[in-house]
Design an enzyme around this catalytic site. Sequence first.
Site, PDB file in Angstrom:
ATOM      1  CE  LYS A   1     -17.009  72.175  18.687  1.00 57.14           C
ATOM      2  NZ  LYS A   1     -17.359  71.740  17.299  1.00 57.14           N
TER       3      LYS A   1
ATOM      4  CD  GLU B   1     -19.299  77.414  12.682  1.00 61.76           C
ATOM      5  OE1 GLU B   1     -19.109  76.363  13.333  1.00 61.76           O
ATOM      6  OE2 GLU B   1     -18.550  77.793  11.760  1.00 61.76           O
TER       7      GLU B   1
HETATM    8  O1  KIV Z   1     -13.388  73.231  14.821  1.00 62.66           O
HETATM    9  C1  KIV Z   1     -13.667  74.383  15.172  1.00 62.66           C
HETATM   10  O2  KIV Z   1     -12.854  75.318  15.082  1.00 62.66           O
HETATM   11  C2  KIV Z   1     -15.015  74.633  15.679  1.00 62.66           C
HETATM   12  C3  KIV Z   1     -15.389  76.054  15.924  1.00 62.66           C
HETATM   13  C4  KIV Z   1     -15.881  76.637  14.665  1.00 62.66           C
HETATM   14  C5  KIV Z   1     -16.331  76.223  17.046  1.00 62.66           C
HETATM   15  O3  KIV Z   1     -15.786  73.738  15.839  1.00 62.66           O
END
Ligand code: KIV
Length: 272
Positions: free
Chosen positions: A117, A186
Site C-alpha cells: 500500500k 481515511e
Molecule cells: O498504517 C496504518 O495503520 C494505516 C491505516 C490507517 C489504514 O495505513
Amino acid sequence: MNKRITVRDIRNRKLIHKKQEPIVSLVCYTAQMARLINDEVDVILVGDSLGMTIYGYKNTLSVTLDMMINHGAAVVRSTTKPHIVVDMPFGSYEESPEVAFRSASKIMRETGAQSVKLEGGEEFAETIFFLSQRGIPVMGHIGLMPQRIQTLGGFFTQGKTDKESTKLMNDAIAIAEAGAFSMVIEAIPEEVATNITQNIEVPTIGIGGGRNCDGQILVTHDILNLYGDFTPKFVKKYGKIDNSITNAVKKYSQEVKKKKFPAKNNIFTIKK
Ligand code: KIV
C-alpha cells in the site's frame, strides 16, 4: 489449510456489483496478534502506524523499510487465510517509479505478502501503473495521509470543502485507473466517501469513511485499547486489553513480593 484471499478476490468484493458482505480488514503488526485474528478477517494491513503503536514515535515518518519487512514477514508466517498488505514507508517510493519498484519488490520478496500500500492521489498514478504492470499489486490510500503530517500540520479530517472533495474524487479515479486493486480512504465525510465508492470500479476500504465503503479497516491496537495516546472519532473500542495486562502484571508483582510465586508446581527439583 485455508486458501489465502487474493487480489482478485478483493477486487470482486465491490458491493454495488453484487449483494455481499463488506471486506473486513484490520491493521496488525505481530505474529501473536496475527494468529489471533487469522480466521476473522479478509485483509490484514501491516501498517506503518506501527511507528506510533509499537515503536512509540509521534508519527509514521521514522518508519523504515526494514521495520516494515520484519513485521510483514512475521504476519505472513503466522497467518493462512487473510490477504496481507504491507505499507510502503515514507521515503521508500516517492522519488520515482523505479525507486518504488525497488522498495516494493524487496517487501514482496522478503515478506511473502500479496500486495503493498502507498499513500497518494493523482501524483502517484504513474507509480501505481508502473508497479501494477510489473507484478506488484498496489492498494491506494487517499484522504488523510499520515505520511503528510508535516505539510498538513495535524491529523485532520479531509475533503470537507467542495474543492477538497472534488480533488479526492479525481485522486480516487486516477489511482483506480492506474491499476490500484482497492484503496483505503481515511477520515473523510461519509457523503464524499459514498460518492467515491459509487464512482470507481475497485473496492474502497474506509477508516473514518462512513458506512457505505466496500470494506472497513481499523487498527487492532485501537479497538483493543492498547494505544492510549490519541483516539480518533472513527475508532470503536471492542475490548479493553490494557486493563487485563495491567491487572495480570500487578498480581504477578504482588505474588513475587510476597513470595507466593514461584509455587511448588513452578519449580524444578532433583529426583533422589
Ligand atoms: O498504517 C496504518 O495503520 C494505516 C491505516 C490507517 C489504514 O495505513
